[in-house]
Design a protein around this motif. Structure first.
Motif, PDB file in Angstrom:
ATOM      1  N   ASP A  92       0.815  -1.217   0.000  1.00  0.00           N
ATOM      2  CA  ASP A  92       0.000   0.000   0.000  1.00  0.00           C
ATOM      3  C   ASP A  92       0.849   1.268   0.000  1.00  0.00           C
ATOM      4  O   ASP A  92       0.454   2.299   0.531  1.00  0.00           O
ATOM      5  CB  ASP A  92      -0.966  -0.001   1.184  1.00  0.00           C
ATOM      6  CG  ASP A  92      -0.276  -0.243   2.528  1.00  0.00           C
ATOM      7  OD1 ASP A  92       0.960  -0.439   2.544  1.00  0.00           O
ATOM      8  OD2 ASP A  92      -0.974  -0.245   3.551  1.00  0.00           O
ATOM      9  N   GLU A  93       1.994   1.182  -0.649  1.00  0.00           N
ATOM     10  CA  GLU A  93       2.925   2.325  -0.677  1.00  0.00           C
ATOM     11  C   GLU A  93       2.338   3.518  -1.415  1.00  0.00           C
ATOM     12  O   GLU A  93       2.640   4.670  -1.080  1.00  0.00           O
ATOM     13  CB  GLU A  93       4.232   1.892  -1.340  1.00  0.00           C
ATOM     14  CG  GLU A  93       5.267   2.999  -1.458  1.00  0.00           C
ATOM     15  CD  GLU A  93       6.548   2.537  -2.127  1.00  0.00           C
ATOM     16  OE1 GLU A  93       7.469   3.376  -2.301  1.00  0.00           O
ATOM     17  OE2 GLU A  93       6.637   1.344  -2.489  1.00  0.00           O
ATOM     18  N   PHE A  94       1.489   3.279  -2.403  1.00  0.00           N
ATOM     19  CA  PHE A  94       1.024   4.376  -3.250  1.00  0.00           C
ATOM     20  C   PHE A  94      -0.478   4.637  -3.170  1.00  0.00           C
ATOM     21  O   PHE A  94      -0.981   5.505  -3.877  1.00  0.00           O
ATOM     22  CB  PHE A  94       1.410   4.104  -4.707  1.00  0.00           C
ATOM     23  CG  PHE A  94       2.892   4.039  -4.921  1.00  0.00           C
ATOM     24  CD1 PHE A  94       3.666   5.180  -4.857  1.00  0.00           C
ATOM     25  CD2 PHE A  94       3.511   2.817  -5.157  1.00  0.00           C
ATOM     26  CE1 PHE A  94       5.042   5.114  -5.048  1.00  0.00           C
ATOM     27  CE2 PHE A  94       4.882   2.753  -5.348  1.00  0.00           C
ATOM     28  CZ  PHE A  94       5.654   3.902  -5.292  1.00  0.00           C
ATOM     29  N   GLY A  95      -1.193   3.924  -2.317  1.00  0.00           N
ATOM     30  CA  GLY A  95      -2.618   4.204  -2.259  1.00  0.00           C
ATOM     31  C   GLY A  95      -3.365   3.423  -1.207  1.00  0.00           C
ATOM     32  O   GLY A  95      -3.050   2.248  -0.952  1.00  0.00           O
ATOM     33  N   VAL A  96      -4.321   4.089  -0.565  1.00  0.00           N
ATOM     34  CA  VAL A  96      -5.260   3.473   0.362  1.00  0.00           C
ATOM     35  C   VAL A  96      -6.655   3.775  -0.182  1.00  0.00           C
ATOM     36  O   VAL A  96      -7.221   4.835   0.060  1.00  0.00           O
ATOM     37  CB  VAL A  96      -5.091   4.020   1.791  1.00  0.00           C
ATOM     38  CG1 VAL A  96      -6.179   3.485   2.715  1.00  0.00           C
ATOM     39  CG2 VAL A  96      -3.708   3.678   2.336  1.00  0.00           C
ATOM     40  N   TYR A  97      -7.192   2.832  -0.988  1.00  0.00           N
ATOM     41  CA  TYR A  97      -8.451   3.056  -1.691  1.00  0.00           C
ATOM     42  C   TYR A  97      -8.934   1.756  -2.285  1.00  0.00           C
ATOM     43  O   TYR A  97      -8.154   1.065  -2.940  1.00  0.00           O
ATOM     44  CB  TYR A  97      -8.237   4.107  -2.795  1.00  0.00           C
ATOM     45  CG  TYR A  97      -9.284   4.100  -3.883  1.00  0.00           C
ATOM     46  CD1 TYR A  97     -10.613   4.386  -3.601  1.00  0.00           C
ATOM     47  CD2 TYR A  97      -8.936   3.800  -5.194  1.00  0.00           C
ATOM     48  CE1 TYR A  97     -11.570   4.378  -4.607  1.00  0.00           C
ATOM     49  CE2 TYR A  97      -9.885   3.797  -6.202  1.00  0.00           C
ATOM     50  CZ  TYR A  97     -11.199   4.082  -5.902  1.00  0.00           C
ATOM     51  OH  TYR A  97     -12.145   4.074  -6.886  1.00  0.00           O
ATOM     52  N   PRO A  98     -10.222   1.390  -2.059  1.00  0.00           N
ATOM     53  CA  PRO A  98     -11.202   2.062  -1.216  1.00  0.00           C
ATOM     54  C   PRO A  98     -11.088   1.647   0.246  1.00  0.00           C
ATOM     55  O   PRO A  98     -10.241   0.830   0.600  1.00  0.00           O
ATOM     56  CB  PRO A  98     -12.532   1.618  -1.813  1.00  0.00           C
ATOM     57  CG  PRO A  98     -12.234   0.254  -2.363  1.00  0.00           C
ATOM     58  CD  PRO A  98     -10.796   0.278  -2.804  1.00  0.00           C
ATOM     59  N   PHE A  99     -12.007   2.171   1.079  1.00  0.00           N
ATOM     60  CA  PHE A  99     -11.907   2.065   2.531  1.00  0.00           C
ATOM     61  C   PHE A  99     -13.296   1.728   3.069  1.00  0.00           C
ATOM     62  O   PHE A  99     -14.252   2.467   2.846  1.00  0.00           O
ATOM     63  CB  PHE A  99     -11.437   3.416   3.086  1.00  0.00           C
ATOM     64  CG  PHE A  99     -10.952   3.414   4.510  1.00  0.00           C
ATOM     65  CD1 PHE A  99      -9.623   3.165   4.790  1.00  0.00           C
ATOM     66  CD2 PHE A  99     -11.820   3.694   5.552  1.00  0.00           C
ATOM     67  CE1 PHE A  99      -9.156   3.196   6.100  1.00  0.00           C
ATOM     68  CE2 PHE A  99     -11.369   3.718   6.859  1.00  0.00           C
ATOM     69  CZ  PHE A  99     -10.033   3.475   7.139  1.00  0.00           C
ATOM     70  N   SER A 100     -13.426   0.598   3.768  1.00  0.00           N
ATOM     71  CA  SER A 100     -14.708   0.158   4.315  1.00  0.00           C
ATOM     72  C   SER A 100     -14.548  -0.117   5.802  1.00  0.00           C
ATOM     73  O   SER A 100     -13.691  -0.902   6.202  1.00  0.00           O
ATOM     74  CB  SER A 100     -15.189  -1.111   3.599  1.00  0.00           C
ATOM     75  OG  SER A 100     -16.416  -1.574   4.112  1.00  0.00           O
TER      76      SER A 100
END
Length: 323
Positions: A92-100
């Protein structure tokens, strides 16, 4: 089986746009994949966004906006992302998406797609988990790696997690990559909706099969949003053609529907979901990434509009359905 009432909607409008908080350096455009936690006097809506690109490349963060339960007036926006990006070399170095997110006792547990960049295709994704002990304002990873990753029959793109608990069982609905298709010189992914179950929210057993039949030749499915109502389980989701969907409204994201008696076997009937793109406005090309919730006995729909939520996310209220 009893006929399912249709889900018809009214009073649609743009609820939140990242443009309203230009001073926040982590949020420039997009407000994607909204997901709700209800509180006493407000509703917290988690979403994912992007700061300005660097060298033409984006990263994705997740934050929240709190809205009043009576009139959905915006009360506050998180000043920082709820979870920082992963360390160098992590999934997850470049993104945290999506989030539940889901309430678990005094904690809030979140499942999210962690993005990394690749060479032959633009990205890859695994599913991570984080926990909040301050009411959902900030989260800490349960570990540096994913809790759901690639397997022999799911070789890439595990993303779109939607966490649910029914009884004593945890259900994690997600999407899994099937293939990459070239759209000209650009690789585009095809992914399908799948399910994993757990007794503790940590160790997961995959079902190893697609849940929803496809209606398009190369159909990509996303955002499986599940709830229980009138004696059965319902799923809202979105789907698109694999290619030529970014600029062609006839091939881009639209909303689908399926129902199930047991969460494992689903019957698709997109005609039940009466919600299409608008004639004008932020959602006149596409509607995507649905999330539904109830407040004060009323069902609402959050969704993304054009360019998968570049302008923000919208809201609509349910009208009484007909059989």
């Amino acid at each position: 089986m009893e006929t399912v009432k249709t889900f018809e909607w009214e009073k649609r409008r743009l609820l939140f746009s990242p443009a309203r908080d230009a001073a926040l350096d982590w949020m420039d455009a997009f407000a994607q994949a909204p997901s709700v936690l209800e509180r006493d006097t407000y509703v917290r809506i988690y979403f994912s966004c992007r700061p300005k690109p660097v060298d033409g490349r984006y990263v994705s963060y997740s934050g929240y906006v709190d809205v009043d339960k009576q009139d959905f007036r915006i009360l506050r926006v998180s000043e920082r992302p709820v979870l920082e990006l992963g360390a160098r070399g992590t999934f997850d170095e470049f993104g945290v998406y999506p989030f539940s997110a889901i309430d678990v006792g005094d904690e809030v547990h979140a499942y999210y797609g962690g993005w990394t960049r690749t060479v032959s295709v633009p990205f890859n994704v695994n599913i991570g988990k984080a926990v909040s002990r301050d009411g959902g304002q900030t989260f800490e990873r349960v570990g540096p790696g994913p809790i759901l990753s690639y397997t022999l029959d799911e070789p890439f793109i595990l993303s779109g997690p939607k966490i649910r608990r029914f009884g004593d069982v945890w259900y994690l609905f997600y999407i899994a990559g099937r293939e990459w298709i070239l759209d000209g010189a650009r690789p585009e992914p095809v992914y399908k909706i799948r399910l994993a179950t757990s007794t503790d929210g940590v160790t997961w057993e995959k079902q190893h099969r697609d849940l929803i039949d496809s209606v398009l030749p190369d159909e990509a499915q996303a955002s499986p949003d599940v709830f229980f109502e009138d004696g059965r389980y319902h799923m809202f989701f979105c789907y698109r053609d694999a290619t030529d969907y970014r600029k062609n409204p006839e091939r881009t994201y639209r909303l689908g529907y399926a129902s199930s008696p047991d969460l494992l076997h689903w019957t698709r009937d997109d005609a039940v979901m009466k919600f299409t793109r608008a004639e004008a406005g932020f959602d006149d090309e596409m509607v995507a990434y649905p999330h539904t919730f109830t407040v004060n006995g009323k069902r609402y729909l959050l969704y993304l509009g054009n360019e998968v939520g570049r302008a923000g996310f919208g809201i609509a209220e349910r009208k009484e359905g007909t059989t």
